[in-house]
Design a protein around this motif. Structure first.
Motif, PDB file in Angstrom:
ATOM      1  N   ILE A 120       0.856  -1.187   0.000  1.00 51.66           N
ATOM      2  CA  ILE A 120       0.000   0.000   0.000  1.00 51.66           C
ATOM      3  C   ILE A 120       0.893   1.239   0.000  1.00 51.66           C
ATOM      4  CG2 ILE A 120      -1.837   1.229   1.212  1.00 51.66           C
ATOM      5  CD1 ILE A 120      -2.747  -1.442   2.344  1.00 51.66           C
ATOM      6  N   THR A 121       1.161   1.738  -1.189  1.00 51.25           N
ATOM      7  CA  THR A 121       2.066   2.872  -1.369  1.00 51.25           C
ATOM      8  C   THR A 121       1.284   4.146  -1.660  1.00 51.25           C
ATOM      9  OG1 THR A 121       2.259   2.519  -3.755  1.00 51.25           O
ATOM     10  CG2 THR A 121       3.804   1.317  -2.325  1.00 51.25           C
ATOM     11  N   LYS A 122       1.970   5.253  -1.539  1.00 45.66           N
ATOM     12  CA  LYS A 122       1.372   6.555  -1.848  1.00 45.66           C
ATOM     13  C   LYS A 122       0.872   6.584  -3.292  1.00 45.66           C
ATOM     14  CE  LYS A 122       2.660  11.481  -2.034  1.00 45.66           C
ATOM     15  NZ  LYS A 122       2.615  11.648  -3.506  1.00 45.66           N
ATOM     16  N   GLU A 123       1.671   6.036  -4.199  1.00 48.62           N
ATOM     17  CA  GLU A 123       1.289   6.051  -5.612  1.00 48.62           C
ATOM     18  C   GLU A 123       0.035   5.234  -5.863  1.00 48.62           C
ATOM     19  OE1 GLU A 123       5.281   7.285  -4.981  1.00 48.62           O
ATOM     20  OE2 GLU A 123       4.303   5.388  -4.426  1.00 48.62           O
ATOM     21  N   ARG A 124      -0.076   4.097  -5.207  1.00 50.05           N
ATOM     22  CA  ARG A 124      -1.243   3.239  -5.408  1.00 50.05           C
ATOM     23  C   ARG A 124      -2.499   3.847  -4.792  1.00 50.05           C
ATOM     24  NH1 ARG A 124       0.947  -3.009  -4.685  1.00 50.05           N
ATOM     25  NH2 ARG A 124       1.913  -3.134  -6.744  1.00 50.05           N
ATOM     26  N   VAL A 125      -2.346   4.450  -3.625  1.00 47.73           N
ATOM     27  CA  VAL A 125      -3.502   5.099  -3.001  1.00 47.73           C
ATOM     28  C   VAL A 125      -3.970   6.264  -3.864  1.00 47.73           C
ATOM     29  CG1 VAL A 125      -4.328   6.354  -0.976  1.00 47.73           C
ATOM     30  CG2 VAL A 125      -2.784   4.403  -0.686  1.00 47.73           C
ATOM     31  N   GLU A 126      -3.036   7.029  -4.397  1.00 47.76           N
ATOM     32  CA  GLU A 126      -3.403   8.147  -5.270  1.00 47.76           C
ATOM     33  C   GLU A 126      -4.117   7.652  -6.524  1.00 47.76           C
ATOM     34  OE1 GLU A 126       0.387  10.050  -5.838  1.00 47.76           O
ATOM     35  OE2 GLU A 126      -0.171  11.689  -4.468  1.00 47.76           O
ATOM     36  N   ALA A 127      -3.654   6.548  -7.083  1.00 41.48           N
ATOM     37  CA  ALA A 127      -4.293   5.999  -8.282  1.00 41.48           C
ATOM     38  C   ALA A 127      -5.729   5.569  -7.981  1.00 41.48           C
ATOM     39  CB  ALA A 127      -3.485   4.816  -8.805  1.00 41.48           C
ATOM     40  N   ALA A 128      -5.939   4.919  -6.831  1.00 39.42           N
ATOM     41  CA  ALA A 128      -7.289   4.511  -6.439  1.00 39.42           C
ATOM     42  C   ALA A 128      -8.174   5.727  -6.220  1.00 39.42           C
ATOM     43  CB  ALA A 128      -7.231   3.654  -5.181  1.00 39.42           C
ATOM     44  N   LEU A 129      -7.635   6.754  -5.561  1.00 37.39           N
ATOM     45  CA  LEU A 129      -8.401   7.968  -5.285  1.00 37.39           C
ATOM     46  C   LEU A 129      -8.861   8.642  -6.573  1.00 37.39           C
ATOM     47  CD1 LEU A 129      -9.375  10.158  -3.266  1.00 37.39           C
ATOM     48  CD2 LEU A 129      -7.127  11.236  -3.556  1.00 37.39           C
ATOM     49  N   LYS A 130      -7.959   8.774  -7.534  1.00 43.80           N
ATOM     50  CA  LYS A 130      -8.314   9.443  -8.788  1.00 43.80           C
ATOM     51  C   LYS A 130      -9.312   8.616  -9.602  1.00 43.80           C
ATOM     52  CE  LYS A 130      -4.094  12.186  -9.162  1.00 43.80           C
ATOM     53  NZ  LYS A 130      -4.804  13.470  -8.970  1.00 43.80           N
ATOM     54  N   ALA A 131      -9.183   7.303  -9.540  1.00 40.06           N
ATOM     55  CA  ALA A 131     -10.156   6.453 -10.232  1.00 40.06           C
ATOM     56  C   ALA A 131     -11.534   6.594  -9.604  1.00 40.06           C
ATOM     57  CB  ALA A 131      -9.700   4.998 -10.175  1.00 40.06           C
ATOM     58  N   ASP A 132     -11.545   6.862  -8.311  1.00 43.53           N
ATOM     59  CA  ASP A 132     -12.810   6.990  -7.578  1.00 43.53           C
ATOM     60  C   ASP A 132     -13.382   8.399  -7.672  1.00 43.53           C
ATOM     61  OD1 ASP A 132     -14.922   6.768  -5.800  1.00 43.53           O
ATOM     62  OD2 ASP A 132     -13.668   6.718  -4.011  1.00 43.53           O
ATOM     63  N   LYS A 133     -12.569   9.396  -7.388  1.00 41.71           N
ATOM     64  CA  LYS A 133     -13.065  10.770  -7.242  1.00 41.71           C
ATOM     65  C   LYS A 133     -12.749  11.693  -8.420  1.00 41.71           C
ATOM     66  CE  LYS A 133     -14.689   9.848  -3.179  1.00 41.71           C
ATOM     67  NZ  LYS A 133     -16.163   9.766  -2.965  1.00 41.71           N
ATOM     68  N   GLY A 134     -11.999  11.203  -9.372  1.00 40.86           N
ATOM     69  CA  GLY A 134     -11.678  12.032 -10.523  1.00 40.86           C
ATOM     70  C   GLY A 134     -10.248  12.522 -10.504  1.00 40.86           C
ATOM     71  N   SER A 135      -9.764  12.908 -11.664  1.00 36.50           N
ATOM     72  CA  SER A 135      -8.353  13.272 -11.814  1.00 36.50           C
ATOM     73  C   SER A 135      -7.972  14.528 -11.044  1.00 36.50           C
ATOM     74  CB  SER A 135      -8.023  13.463 -13.300  1.00 36.50           C
ATOM     75  OG  SER A 135      -8.844  14.487 -13.856  1.00 36.50           O
ATOM     76  N   GLU A 136      -8.945  15.346 -10.673  1.00 34.70           N
ATOM     77  CA  GLU A 136      -8.654  16.582  -9.950  1.00 34.70           C
ATOM     78  C   GLU A 136      -8.460  16.357  -8.461  1.00 34.70           C
ATOM     79  OE1 GLU A 136      -8.075  19.395 -11.620  1.00 34.70           O
ATOM     80  OE2 GLU A 136      -8.373  18.106 -13.373  1.00 34.70           O
ATOM     81  N   ALA A 137      -8.836  15.202  -7.956  1.00 31.19           N
ATOM     82  CA  ALA A 137      -8.694  14.924  -6.527  1.00 31.19           C
ATOM     83  C   ALA A 137      -7.218  14.824  -6.161  1.00 31.19           C
ATOM     84  CB  ALA A 137      -9.416  13.633  -6.171  1.00 31.19           C
ATOM     85  N   LYS A 138      -6.842  15.477  -5.067  1.00 26.60           N
ATOM     86  CA  LYS A 138      -5.446  15.476  -4.627  1.00 26.60           C
ATOM     87  C   LYS A 138      -5.367  14.913  -3.209  1.00 26.60           C
ATOM     88  CE  LYS A 138      -4.152  19.476  -7.416  1.00 26.60           C
ATOM     89  NZ  LYS A 138      -3.445  18.631  -8.404  1.00 26.60           N
ATOM     90  N   MET A 139      -4.559  13.876  -3.045  1.00 27.68           N
ATOM     91  CA  MET A 139      -4.427  13.252  -1.740  1.00 27.68           C
ATOM     92  C   MET A 139      -3.631  14.151  -0.802  1.00 27.68           C
ATOM     93  SD  MET A 139      -2.985   9.470  -0.749  1.00 27.68           S
ATOM     94  CE  MET A 139      -1.256   9.909  -0.986  1.00 27.68           C
ATOM     95  N   VAL A 140      -4.140  14.274   0.420  1.00 31.35           N
ATOM     96  CA  VAL A 140      -3.444  15.027   1.459  1.00 31.35           C
ATOM     97  C   VAL A 140      -2.649  14.074   2.340  1.00 31.35           C
ATOM     98  CG1 VAL A 140      -3.719  16.556   3.443  1.00 31.35           C
ATOM     99  CG2 VAL A 140      -5.193  16.842   1.421  1.00 31.35           C
ATOM    100  N   SER A 141      -3.299  12.988   2.786  1.00 30.07           N
ATOM    101  CA  SER A 141      -2.637  11.992   3.626  1.00 30.07           C
ATOM    102  C   SER A 141      -3.478  10.719   3.625  1.00 30.07           C
ATOM    103  CB  SER A 141      -2.466  12.499   5.063  1.00 30.07           C
ATOM    104  OG  SER A 141      -3.735  12.697   5.669  1.00 30.07           O
ATOM    105  N   PHE A 142      -2.869   9.640   4.102  1.00 33.38           N
ATOM    106  CA  PHE A 142      -3.639   8.405   4.257  1.00 33.38           C
ATOM    107  C   PHE A 142      -3.087   7.611   5.425  1.00 33.38           C
ATOM    108  CE2 PHE A 142      -0.140   6.835   1.695  1.00 33.38           C
ATOM    109  CZ  PHE A 142       0.033   5.515   2.079  1.00 33.38           C
ATOM    110  N   ALA A 143      -3.938   6.765   5.985  1.00 27.45           N
ATOM    111  CA  ALA A 143      -3.563   5.908   7.116  1.00 27.45           C
ATOM    112  C   ALA A 143      -4.208   4.543   6.932  1.00 27.45           C
ATOM    113  CB  ALA A 143      -4.002   6.533   8.440  1.00 27.45           C
ATOM    114  N   VAL A 144      -3.567   3.515   7.471  1.00 30.57           N
ATOM    115  CA  VAL A 144      -4.049   2.139   7.356  1.00 30.57           C
ATOM    116  C   VAL A 144      -4.526   1.664   8.719  1.00 30.57           C
ATOM    117  CG1 VAL A 144      -3.444  -0.232   6.721  1.00 30.57           C
ATOM    118  CG2 VAL A 144      -2.422   1.700   5.489  1.00 30.57           C
TER     119      VAL A 144
END
Length: 414
Positions: free
Chosen positions: A13-37
């Protein structure tokens, strides 16, 4: 039961993979601030992979927000059946990447609601870093049934209706895709085909399960005909599994393959009435007789008396929903309710063996134990553990004996 406890971040679970999932879900304009597991399931669940929740803070044109994903990873965690689980992980990944879209398109085309499965936002089969990011459906109010000893009629009805929609939609797909396994060869991977060692491993696994069942019956006493059947057939367990999973028109459809009460979630009203089900863990999805799914869920997930008292109505409920989908697609139903009932009975052995597996694993599941290997001494020791465990779990003993009596009454164990 869920947990809010944060856990060490897995390397998958990397930053790049989380960002890819986020953009697929919320759109290309979504920008990740942080994530936690954090933990998502309790100990003893999800035998084949780890499952965690990934909480994501992000910003978009609508402001700051949060979202969470259920993430499956490490299909090698169960060393006893590693190759099989890797094949299953691959099947589930292909299901979410491709197959489910064929099913949803078919249902959409005939004006029906989508199949109730989680949305998928990111997958990877990179060796030793396999991962699947799924919609966190618990955030939509879905949760597990609280019935520990078996599902009731209301919960079972929802499952059967959703299975019927999956089966019927795949049946309609045949007009466009005559053989899904030709388009998606991963569907050909199953108990006896997933690797060169598959038949031997499957024989070891289910042969040992049947051996344990016979020893449990001997200890309880009585039912000698069932003991004899198990002893006689345990050496051909893989052959039985292969026979039960054969494809025979008109009953061969896309099956869930692992539909039991641990792989479904429900949404409830404020009064606790189940109103919607969602199917999870489509890791053993296969083309086989629809009766294998029906036998699987009715034998692994219900108390015996619930199955017996409602058997006729359960099949009628399934058949009605199957018919509705085919009618919406302009297709005649290729079999009658009586034909369906006979097909179900033709696959009772599959229900028997899958239920025996659930009984044995419920009594003594050890993640690192090899259930497909080990000599006679190892198996004898394990059987002694199972006998002691059954004494402490009367509800499993009752489920086991009801199953055996049912198979004797139906002429399976003779």
């Amino acid at each position: 039961m869920e947990s809010d406890r944060e856990v060490l971040r897995p390397s998958e679970i990397t930053k790049e993979r989380v960002e890819a999932a986020l953009k697929a879900d919320k759109g290309s304009e979504a920008k990740m601030v942080s994530f936690a597991v954090q933990e998502l399931t309790k100990a003893g669940e999800n035998f084949v992979t780890f499952v965690v929740r990934v909480n994501v803070k992000f910003s978009s044109e609508n402001g700051d927000d949060v979202v969470s994903y259920a993430v499956k990873y490490d299909p090698r965690r169960c060393k006893a059946v590693k190759d099989f689980i890797l094949a299953c992980f691959h099947k589930e990944l292909v299901f979410y990447q491709n197959i489910v879209h064929d099913i949803q398109a078919q249902l959409h085309e005939i004006g029906l609601k989508p199949l109730r499965v989680p949305k998928c936002f990111y997958t990877s089969l990179e060796e030793h870093r396999e991962v699947i990011f799924l919609e966190d459906i618990s955030k939509k109010g879905f949760k597990k049934s609280e019935f520990e000893d078996g599902l009731d009629v209301a919960h079972t009805t929802l499952i059967l209706e959703e299975l019927a929609r999956l089966h019927a939609a795949s049946y309609l797909l045949k007009a466009k895709i005559p053989d899904l396994a030709e388009k998606y060869p991963v569907l050909n991977l199953d108990w006896v085909t997933y690797a060169d060692s598959a038949r031997r491993n499957t024989q070891g696994l289910f042969g040992n399960i049947m051996d344990s069942a016979s020893k449990l019956l001997r200890h309880i006493g009585g039912r000698e005909v069932a003991v004899a059947w198990l002893e006689e057939n345990k050496t051909r367990a893989a052959e039985i599994i292969e026979h039960e999973l054969r494809r025979e028109p008109p009953f061969d459809v896309l099956c869930h393959g692992d539909c039991w009460n641990n792989n479904v979630l429900f949404r409830y009203t404020d009064k606790g009435v189940p109103v919607e089900v969602i199917l999870l863990d489509l890791q053993i999805v296969r083309l086989a007789s629809l009766a294998t799914d029906l036998n699987y869920v009715l034998h692994t997930s219900l108390e015996g008396h619930t199955r017996r008292e409602n058997f006729t109505s359960f099949l009628a409920i399934y058949y009605e929903r199957f018919t509705q989908v085919l009618s919406a697609g302009g297709s005649a139903v290729p079999f009658s309710l009586e034909d369906l009932t006979q097909e179900y009975r033709n696959h009772l052995v599959y229900g028997l063996i899958m239920c025996l597996m659930s009984v044995v694993f419920s009594l003594d599941w050890q993640e690192d134990a090899s259930y497909s290997e080990g000599g006679a001494e190892f198996q004898d020791q394990r059987n002694k553990i199972l006998i002691r465990a059954m004494a402490d779990k009367p509800q499993i003993r009752d489920k086991f004996l009801f199953l055996i009596d049912e198979m004797i009454e139906n002429g399976i164990m003779v």
